[in-house]
Design a protein around this motif. Structure first.
Motif, short mmCIF file in Angstrom:
data_model
loop_
_atom_site.label_atom_id
_atom_site.label_comp_id
_atom_site.label_asym_id
_atom_site.label_seq_id
_atom_site.Cartn_x
_atom_site.Cartn_y
_atom_site.Cartn_z
N ARG A 258 0.88 -1.27 -0.02
CA ARG A 258 -0.07 0.05 -0.05
C ARG A 258 0.73 1.27 0.01
O ARG A 258 0.73 2.35 -0.81
CB ARG A 258 -0.89 -0.29 1.26
N SER B 62 6.57 -1.04 -6.79
CA SER B 62 5.21 -1.00 -6.12
C SER B 62 4.42 -2.23 -7.00
O SER B 62 3.78 -2.98 -6.29
CB SER B 62 4.51 0.10 -6.30
N MET C 136 2.56 1.91 -3.21
CA MET C 136 1.61 2.20 -4.38
C MET C 136 1.20 3.74 -4.27
O MET C 136 0.99 4.26 -5.11
CB MET C 136 0.45 1.12 -4.45
N TRP D 285 -2.16 3.62 -6.15
CA TRP D 285 -3.14 2.87 -5.10
C TRP D 285 -4.68 2.61 -5.46
O TRP D 285 -5.35 3.64 -5.83
CB TRP D 285 -3.01 3.27 -3.70
#
Length: 394
Positions: free
Chosen positions: A14, A209, A17, A23
């Protein structure tokens, strides 16, 4: 869904990202100004990356300055790797993948509320393994990015010194050779250098990510299956002795796990396929650098090899664990005292045992299941590619 409430197994993914601007759930804050600022940043990243890829591909296609076969191959594979990261980032924005993240988050919270210490221990082991894998990828990605920038800086200094000593005007290289229409690179060198360094940072964030969330989602199902084995083995202790209710609840949980892993496989099987194909070529290209490059510093190849090796075997081992742990559900249910129950319960248990003997797998695209043997096949393929490249190079 509030981003701050995600469970520990997705915390690392998370955070990365969010930094990369991709995200798929809520933004990090509920305050209007930061929310708008993050939305603008995320939008700019999503516009920038395709533009960057087009520029990179154009420069590679039009450039005639690269005369080393291994360097050509590695440059092309770098472009393909970034393209796959972009495809993965787009895939993570889909409704199916958002539902996967929500499912993992909800399950993560349910484990925290569980009073069963054995189930909590199984979950914690998977969280720790996931954290170690994510940190390894993060550290090596940061190291690789840093080494690229440092090596590029040193090369530029060497060329500048050579130009001064020999009254030449050789072009100074960039970490990413981008195409700029009708732009004098020598005149605007400082500006282009800033753009290039920003590109390196954004791309490393995006690649890290996408890899981290990819591996987090693959590692997590093993935790669910291990905890379900505990439930299968002790199902008669649930629901205060009401066996049929306990069994029906267990059947529902098993169906939910099957649906989750099936949905996960549908979302990432082609990403696994691309990883399977590209990792062999990338490992081979990095290996060629050790063998054929005489003046290249080895920091970047070593770190890239470490990243690729870690990714390959974490992917193979984690996918294999899903298959193995799903098959062990039948053994766990068989170990329960099902034979002491009435005929209705026995038939239900035997039906569940038969269903559990069908393994749950993550597949390599539309082909076979991903296992540790697949990871070994990647390494064997890399060896074959190295042999072919060396023959062509000689």
């Amino acid at each position: 869904m509030d981003i701050r409430k995600t469970g520990p197994i997705l915390n690392h993914a998370r955070f990365c990202m969010i930094l990369a601007g991709i995200w798929p759930l809520a933004v990090p804050t509920q305050k209007p100004i930061p929310r708008k600022a993050y939305a603008v940043y995320s939008g700019l990243v999503r516009i920038y990356f395709p533009t960057f890829l087009v520029s990179l591909c154009l420069e590679f296609a039009l450039s005639t300055s690269v005369d080393n076969n291994a360097e050509k191959i590695f440059s092309q594979l770098t472009t393909i790797s970034l393209l796959i990261a972009g495809i993965a980032a787009l895939r993570y924005q889909t409704k199916n993948f958002k539902e996967i993240i929500v499912y993992i988050t909800k399950d993560d919270k349910d484990v925290k509320k569980s009073v069963n210490k054995e189930m909590a221990r199984c979950h914690l082991e998977q969280v720790r393994f996931c954290s170690k894998a994510c940190w390894a990828i993060t550290i090596m990605t940061i190291g690789g990015t840093t080494s690229i920038c440092l090596e590029n800086f040193i090369r530029r200094l060497e060329i500048e010194q050579y130009n001064n000593n020999h009254n030449e005007s050789l072009d100074k290289p960039f970490a990413y050779e981008l195409y700029f229409y009708n732009v004098n690179k020598e005149k605007h060198n400082s500006v282009l250098m800033i753009v290039n360094n920003v590109s390196v940072i954004i791309n490393s964030l995006l690649v890290a990510s996408t890899k981290i969330v990819f591996f987090s989602c693959i590692i997590y199902p093993a935790s669910i299956l291990k905890r379900l084995q505990i439930r299968f083995e002790r199902w008669e202790e649930d629901r205060g002795g009401c066996l049929l209710v306990a069994l029906k609840d267990l059947v529902l949980q098993h169906q939910n796990v099957i649906a989750f892993i099936t949905k996960l496989n549908g979302s990432i099987k082609y990403l696994i396929f691309m990883e399977f194909l590209l990792n062999s070529l990338n490992i081979a290209a990095v290996s060629i650098q050790f063998i054929t490059f005489e003046k290249t510093m080895l920091a970047s190849p070593i770190l890239f090899f470490g990243i690729l090796f870690t990714q390959t075997f974490v992917l193979g081992w984690s996918a294999n664990e899903i298959k193995v742990q799903s098959l062990m559900l039948a053994d766990a249910l068989y170990r329960s005292p099902w034979y002491e129950q009435n005929e209705t319960v026995k038939k239900m248990v035997l039906t569940m045992i038969m269903r559990a003997q069908t393994p749950l797998v993550l597949t390599i695209g539309p082909f076979d299941a991903m296992t540790t043997q697949s990871a070994l096949a990647i390494m064997k393929g890399s060896y074959s590619y190295v042999s072919v490249m060396l023959n062509n190079y000689q």
